[in-house]
Scaffold this active site. Structure first.
Site, PDB file in Angstrom:
ATOM      1  N   THR A 117       0.819  -1.210   0.000  1.00 59.23           N
ATOM      2  CA  THR A 117       0.000   0.000   0.000  1.00 59.23           C
ATOM      3  C   THR A 117       0.851   1.257   0.000  1.00 59.23           C
ATOM      4  OG1 THR A 117      -1.583   1.281   1.332  1.00 59.23           O
ATOM      5  CG2 THR A 117      -0.113  -0.185   2.519  1.00 59.23           C
ATOM      6  N   TYR A 141      -2.129   0.323  10.019  1.00 61.58           N
ATOM      7  CA  TYR A 141      -2.332  -0.372   8.746  1.00 61.58           C
ATOM      8  C   TYR A 141      -1.087  -0.264   7.878  1.00 61.58           C
ATOM      9  CZ  TYR A 141      -3.747  -1.013   3.909  1.00 61.58           C
ATOM     10  OH  TYR A 141      -3.797  -1.424   2.586  1.00 61.58           O
TER      11      TYR A 141
END
Length: 329
Positions: A117, A141
């Site tokens: 990501t 995250y």
């Protein structure tokens, strides 16, 4: 060649499964169905229902299907949730990925594609960010994904596992043939939420912050069509199959669009002027993050086919209408 796809019943994973089938390959899906759907796995594709952290199950699946390649999507992905539940994210995204990697190596897997990501970069407001930029994630995250990148790199040195980590920017849209799309009702993706507002499934759309240092005060993101992203995974597989070395690559278009601009596109494309409410910032959201995506083009020969926001929005809206019709039936 048989490819194990973890999280293959979910949004992005299901699109890769379709892309593999479209070019005559044999995918096997491993998914615990916590956020994926069994119906999203095409007929004839083996679905192993279970957890990537179950080493015995993963080992059996690798042995039973002769797996030499894994594309790893399975993860928790909601940034604000990771701030509220960091240990849950480190367990699922990092610890279980470690188990998957170790089990894969023991089973003879020597190629892996990892769903990473842009959140590994943190808050990089300004110019497009390339892969050499410092990694400074601002959410659990992003940290959980970065740690998995590190594990893959270290496993490559120690065990010869070759991998490609693809750092996604904002994935959106749906399969152009209408076979799959973002199907979680409670998904937080902006374009999906906007499509739900168009169809009256939400009373309003919340904009989380309009006081960011961007051109209109709302967050700026680089939106990439999910089918272009699936094609990037195919190119990464081909790279590794051809003997290529491990890589870390951005997946985006290099075009930043603000939240308010996306809303205007959705309103124009749909013809519906849905209500919008301004809400406080969400924890963990960087102001702006846009890809510098030259490396994926040069290293993999990948080029986008669907880099048009109107088209991305139309495909997402069409899929949301499909889900609404299917639910009514």
């Amino acid at each position: 060649m048989t490819v194990l796809v973890t999280g293959g019943a979910g949004y992005i994973g299901s699109h890769l499964v379709l892309a593999l089938l479209d070019r005559g390959e044999t995918p096997v899906v491993l998914d615990n169905l916590s956020t994926g759907f069994a119906w999203a796995v095409p007929a004839g594709v083996p679905l192993v229902t279970g957890d990537m952290g179950d080493a015995d199950l993963v080992a059996r699946t690798i042995a039973d299907h002769g797996i030499r390649e894994i594309v790893h999507f399975a993860a928790k992905i909601v940034v604000p949730d990771s701030v509220a539940d960091p240990l849950g994210y480190y367990l699922n995204n990092t610890s279980k990925s470690r188990t998957l990697i170790e089990t894969a190596i023991r089973g003879g897997v020597d190629r892996m594609i990892f769903s990473s990501t842009a959140a590994v970069y943190g808050d990089v407001s300004g110019d497009p960010v390339d892969e050499t930029a410092p990694t400074a994630p601002v959410s659990p995250y992003g940290r959980s994904k970065l740690m998995t990148e590190w594990m893959l790199a270290d496993a490559g040195v120690a065990h010869g596992l070759r991998s490609v980590a693809l750092r996604y920017f904002n994935v959106a849209g749906a399969d152009p043939a209408g076979r799959s799309g973002q199907s979680m009702q409670a998904a937080t993706h902006l374009i999906k939420v906007a499509a739900q507002a168009v169809l009256g499934q939400r009373p309003k759309l919340d904009v989380f912050g309009t006081d960011y240092p961007t051109r209109d005060g709302s967050c700026l993101r680089d939106y990439i069509h999910v089918s272009d992203l699936a094609d990037a995974h195919l190119a990464a597989l081909d790279h590794l199959r051809g003997g290529g070395g491990s890589l870390t690559l951005n997946c985006g278009y290099g075009q930043g669009t603000s939240v308010l601009e996306v809303i205007e596109v959705m309103k124009r494309v749909s013809g519906v002027d849905f209500p919008v409410a301004i809400s406080p910032r969400r924890p963990g959201d960087p102001a702006a993050i846009v890809a510098k995506a030259d490396r994926i083009r040069s290293e993999l020969g990948w080029s986008p086919k669907r880099d048009d926001l109107d088209g991305i929005v139309r495909s997402a809206l069409a899929w949301e209408r499909h889900l609404l019709t299917a639910k009514a039936a």
